[in-house]
Design an enzyme around this catalytic site. Structure first.
Site, PDB file in Angstrom:
ATOM      1  N   ASP A  73       0.848  -1.187   0.000  1.00 33.98           N
ATOM      2  CA  ASP A  73       0.000   0.000   0.000  1.00 33.98           C
ATOM      3  C   ASP A  73       0.889   1.244   0.000  1.00 33.98           C
ATOM      4  O   ASP A  73       2.106   1.142   0.087  1.00 33.98           O
ATOM      5  CB  ASP A  73      -0.975  -0.015   1.176  1.00 33.98           C
ATOM      6  CG  ASP A  73      -0.286   0.085   2.534  1.00 33.98           C
ATOM      7  OD1 ASP A  73       0.913   0.381   2.577  1.00 33.98           O
ATOM      8  OD2 ASP A  73      -0.968  -0.144   3.548  1.00 33.98           O
ATOM      9  N   ASP A 248      -8.503  -7.385   0.844  1.00 33.92           N
ATOM     10  CA  ASP A 248      -7.503  -7.574   1.898  1.00 33.92           C
ATOM     11  C   ASP A 248      -8.087  -7.107   3.212  1.00 33.92           C
ATOM     12  O   ASP A 248      -8.965  -6.231   3.238  1.00 33.92           O
ATOM     13  CB  ASP A 248      -6.239  -6.765   1.598  1.00 33.92           C
ATOM     14  CG  ASP A 248      -6.404  -5.302   2.001  1.00 33.92           C
ATOM     15  OD1 ASP A 248      -5.907  -4.933   3.073  1.00 33.92           O
ATOM     16  OD2 ASP A 248      -7.056  -4.536   1.254  1.00 33.92           O
ATOM     17  N   CYS A 286     -13.304 -28.772   6.238  1.00 31.12           N
ATOM     18  CA  CYS A 286     -12.040 -28.093   5.983  1.00 31.12           C
ATOM     19  C   CYS A 286     -10.881 -29.089   6.039  1.00 31.12           C
ATOM     20  O   CYS A 286     -10.809 -29.909   6.955  1.00 31.12           O
ATOM     21  CB  CYS A 286     -11.833 -26.981   7.002  1.00 31.12           C
ATOM     22  SG  CYS A 286     -10.274 -26.067   6.807  1.00 31.12           S
TER      23      CYS A 286
END
Length: 395
Positions: A73, A248, A286
């Site tokens: 960023d 994100d 999972c």
């Protein structure tokens, strides 16, 4: 999305490694979890260990031993998170370091110079970020135009345009006229991808989905659309339906450190006494290391006692969950059954049919009917709103 270091599949979730590391996980574990891109923070890495040191070590990929995609960023978000330490002018942002109190000027040129040293596949422009709680329309207009001017300075300062992709950031607050203006100005710069900024700052979900829908529709098809700061699974499903590709957030890793695991039904608070004798894994569907090897009972034991390994195990699962969710979205899109996936996902999260109104409205705009899944009906006037956009002078 073909990047210099990796070819990434979208939609995708990108774990946040603020200091060059995702808390609780190694680079090898992130590869095991099939993360395609992770984030680094320009402001923090520029302070410590310093971009010159990272460059001398071969760039951020080499420094942290990460062979896949990397996004840095710009440091602009710290204009909000450290606003009491920052002064914003046309030149740039002057921060007071939370480390030693020294003053640091971050200009668009310096942000890009730091990111060039870090060497990420995707760099973000320095943008003028206004807190969502600000009520001054003039401040949002100033920030929208300034963000475009700063983008032009970022483009001119980029010394590595052939191997680092520079993404502009759409601003404009919650004003549809300013958002349209920002989209028009940034699209005219023909960037390789675009971000939608100024969200995840406390706005209502009704405002949130409208901004995403408007901006995603106005950005070029075939180029990635990145909604910054988004990490709730429901938000990712809805934003993907509206045409977004990249997300994100620290949410999955931060919430793991409090003993909260992500599952399709919502969240599982492992500290709850009900899990003390539960011999099942967090999620029986999972296949991550945590779910294959540890029970809810064991995780309850280590979480409630503050054992260091507890946050690692739950973090591992939460990142695995986010990667699995976006992979399921990818498969549904490829198999042309995405609306069915959305309905199935919402049925699991809201078995009583109490799907929130904002979700119903957003998915109606995305062309996905929730008949038989949600009790509520669409009530939005989104199309009338966007038709009323007033033209504004373009930079």
């Amino acid at each position: 999305m073909k990047l210099p270091h990796y070819t990434a599949e979208t939609p995708m979730f990108m774990p946040v490694g603020t200091q060059g590391t995702v808390k609780g996980l190694t680079s090898q574990q992130l590869q095991e979890l099939d993360c395609h891109v992770i984030l680094g923070n320009t402001y923090h890495l520029g302070n410590r260990p310093g971009n010159e040191l990272v460059a001398a070590m071969g760039g951020l990929h080499s420094f942290i031993n990460w062979p896949r995609g990397m996004l840095t960023d710009s440091g602009g978000f710290q204009m909000v998170s450290l606003l009491h330490l920052a002064d914003i002018t046309e030149e740039g942002v002057t921060f007071q370091s939370p480390v030693d109190g020294s003053r640091m000027l971050l200009t668009p040129e310096q942000s890009i110079a730091i990111q060039n040293d870090l060497g990420a596949d995707i760099m973000m422009q320095l943008d003028d970020v206004v807190p969502a709680t600000n009520t001054d329309p003039a401040r949002f207009m100033e920030a929208t135009y300034r963000t475009t001017r700063w983008l032009d300075r970022c483009i001119a300062a980029n010394k590595r345009p052939n191997d680092q992709n520079l993404f502009p950031i759409v601003q404009g607050g919650f004003n549809i006229d300013l958002r349209e203006l920002s989209v028009q100005q940034l699209v005219a710069r023909n960037a390789p991808g675009y971000a939608i900024g100024g969200l995840a700052g406390g706005e209502t979900k009704d405002v949130f989905w409208r901004v995403v829908a408007q901006c995603a529709a106005g950005l070029p098809p075939g180029k990635p659309r990145y909604v910054m700061g988004i990490g709730y699974p429901l938000d990712i499903v809805v934003c993907s339906a509206l045409g977004a590709d990249m997300y994100d957030s620290v949410y999955p890793t931060r919430t793991a450190r409090f003993g909260v695991a992500l599952v399709d039904a919502g969240v599982m608070k492992i500290k709850h006494a009900a899990f003390a004798r539960d011999m099942r894994p967090i999620d029986e569907t999972c296949s991550c290391m945590t779910c294959k090897q540890y029970t809810r009972s064991y995780l309850h034991h280590v979480v409630t006692r503050g054992v260091a390994s507890a946050s690692i195990l739950v973090t591992y699962h939460n990142v695995a969950y986010m990667q699995g969710l976006t992979q399921r979205i990818q498969q549904a899109i490829k198999q042309q059954c995405f609306p069915d996936f959305v309905r199935q996902f919402l049925s699991g999260m809201f078995p009583a049919g109490d799907v929130p109104q904002w979700v119903v409205d957003a998915l109606d705009v995305a062309g996905i009917s929730l008949e038989g899944v949600a009790k509520l009906k669409p009530v939005h006037n989104f199309y009338e709103e966007v038709k009323s956009v007033k033209p504004m002078p373009v930079v």
